[in-house]
Design an enzyme around this catalytic site. Structure first.
Site, mmCIF file in Angstrom:
data_model
loop_
_atom_site.group_PDB
_atom_site.id
_atom_site.type_symbol
_atom_site.label_atom_id
_atom_site.label_comp_id
_atom_site.label_asym_id
_atom_site.label_seq_id
_atom_site.Cartn_x
_atom_site.Cartn_y
_atom_site.Cartn_z
ATOM 1 N N ASP A 27 10.279 -34.140 13.379
ATOM 2 C CA ASP A 27 10.452 -35.562 13.081
ATOM 3 C C ASP A 27 9.790 -35.900 11.746
ATOM 4 O OD1 ASP A 27 11.256 -38.137 13.467
ATOM 5 O OD2 ASP A 27 9.852 -38.582 15.087
ATOM 6 N N ASN A 75 21.505 -39.098 18.001
ATOM 7 C CA ASN A 75 21.536 -39.108 16.531
ATOM 8 C C ASN A 75 22.896 -39.489 15.938
ATOM 9 O OD1 ASN A 75 19.110 -36.410 16.106
ATOM 10 N ND2 ASN A 75 18.823 -38.624 16.020
HETATM 11 C C1 FPP Z 1 14.211 -36.248 12.595
HETATM 12 O O1 FPP Z 1 13.591 -36.870 11.495
HETATM 13 C C2 FPP Z 1 14.980 -35.118 12.132
HETATM 14 C C3 FPP Z 1 16.310 -34.920 12.384
HETATM 15 C C4 FPP Z 1 17.127 -35.849 13.181
HETATM 16 C C5 FPP Z 1 17.028 -33.775 11.796
HETATM 17 C C6 FPP Z 1 16.325 -32.436 11.886
HETATM 18 C C7 FPP Z 1 17.011 -31.531 10.978
HETATM 19 C C8 FPP Z 1 16.444 -30.675 10.126
HETATM 20 C C9 FPP Z 1 15.016 -30.376 10.066
HETATM 21 C C10 FPP Z 1 17.337 -30.006 9.156
HETATM 22 C C11 FPP Z 1 17.766 -28.650 9.317
HETATM 23 C C12 FPP Z 1 17.705 -27.972 10.613
HETATM 24 C C13 FPP Z 1 18.178 -26.728 10.788
HETATM 25 C C14 FPP Z 1 18.072 -26.102 12.114
HETATM 26 C C15 FPP Z 1 18.811 -25.954 9.709
HETATM 27 P P1 FPP Z 1 14.042 -38.330 11.087
HETATM 28 O O2 FPP Z 1 15.102 -38.228 10.084
HETATM 29 O O3 FPP Z 1 14.368 -39.118 12.310
HETATM 30 O O4 FPP Z 1 12.744 -38.878 10.424
HETATM 31 P P2 FPP Z 1 12.247 -40.385 10.395
HETATM 32 O O5 FPP Z 1 11.768 -40.689 11.792
HETATM 33 O O6 FPP Z 1 11.138 -40.333 9.403
HETATM 34 O O7 FPP Z 1 13.394 -41.235 9.973
#
Ligand code: FPP
Length: 249
Positions: A27, A75
């Protein structure tokens, strides 16, 4: 097949006690990018680099199973641009990492309901799973369109179908049966679940499997998470006493 015979399941690896299973709710990508005045996708791209780095470091840290929450059933509510950007990041990761995974003995699998993914991405997931199926040094599982409640719902439907068609006896359903119908049927239960970015929620991740897992919540945003961050977290985890509902020895 008679009701007494066990259901055919794919062969499972043998999880030994010294081979940790760590699951991570990655996250903070969006905040990491926004804090720098950059588009959220830049944070996801940096996050993908961290995935690569951590996966390579895991065997050296005593982690044999790493399960990453990359895209939840919730998501899809994000902007089309962000969803498509994430999907192409997953596709690129699979294509770029295939060679290295085979060289380093990594078996990659996906958990979650992949039927909602773009057919090309589904095909890539199937391809890399088959391509790395013989590897057993390190098990990387990526949760795509994954939700714990959705997984349990799909498993329940499958069990109901098997009961209706005479392959499963309702009175014989126990916890092991339920586990065997989940997406994670070939994985040991996670020893540790880590969530980054300071949030202290489970967010529908591995609801059944993490019943006895330890949790560590760290303020570190995922794009800043390094193998050293994991090493420090593991020190905390290893100093805890896991009792599984019993009393200290
Ligand atoms: C949550 O942070 C993260 C995600 C929904 C995406 C996770 C994906 C990756 C780390 C990219 C690549 C993964 C692989 C397996 C190649 P957020 O965007 O919700 O963060 P925020 O809470 O700060 O908005």
């Amino acid at each position: 097949m008679t009701l007494d015979q066990p259901l055919p399941r794919p062969p499972c690896p043998d999880p030994s006690a010294s081979n940790l299973h760590v699951a991570v709710i990655m996250d903070g990508n969006g905040r990491w990018a926004t804090n720098r005045g950059w588009p959220r996708l830049v944070g996801h791209r940096k996050g993908a680099e961290r995935v690569r780095e951590l996966a390579q470091a895991c065997p050296g840290l005593g982690i044999r199973y790493l399960t990453l929450y990359a895209f939840s059933t919730e998501n899809w509510k994000r902007s089309t641009e962000e969803v498509l950007g994430l999907m192409s990041l997953f596709a690129r990761y699979i294509k770029r990492e295939a060679g290295r995974m085979n060289k380093e003995g990594v078996r990659l699998r996906f958990i979650g309901d992949r039927t909602r993914l773009d057919p090309k991405l589904q095909a890539l997931c199937d391809w890399i799973e088959a391509e790395t199926a013989q590897n057993d040094r390190f098990f990387l599982s990526v949760a795509l369109n994954y939700g714990g409640r959705d997984e349990i719902t799909r498993a329940t439907r499958a069990m109901a179908r098997d009961v209706a068609e005479g392959r499963l006896e309702a009175d014989r359903i126990d916890e092991a049966t339920i586990s065997s119908y989940l997406d994670t049927s070939c994985l040991p239960e996670p020893d540790l679940v880590v969530r980054t970015s300071g949030e202290s929620r489970v967010s529908n991740f591995l609801l059944w499997q993490a019943a006895y897992s330890e949790y560590v919540f760290t303020p570190v945003l995922w794009p800043d998470f390094t193998p050293e961050t994991m090493r420090v977290i593991l020190d905390t985890f290893l100093s805890r006493e896991r009792r599984f509902g019993g009393v200290p020895a």
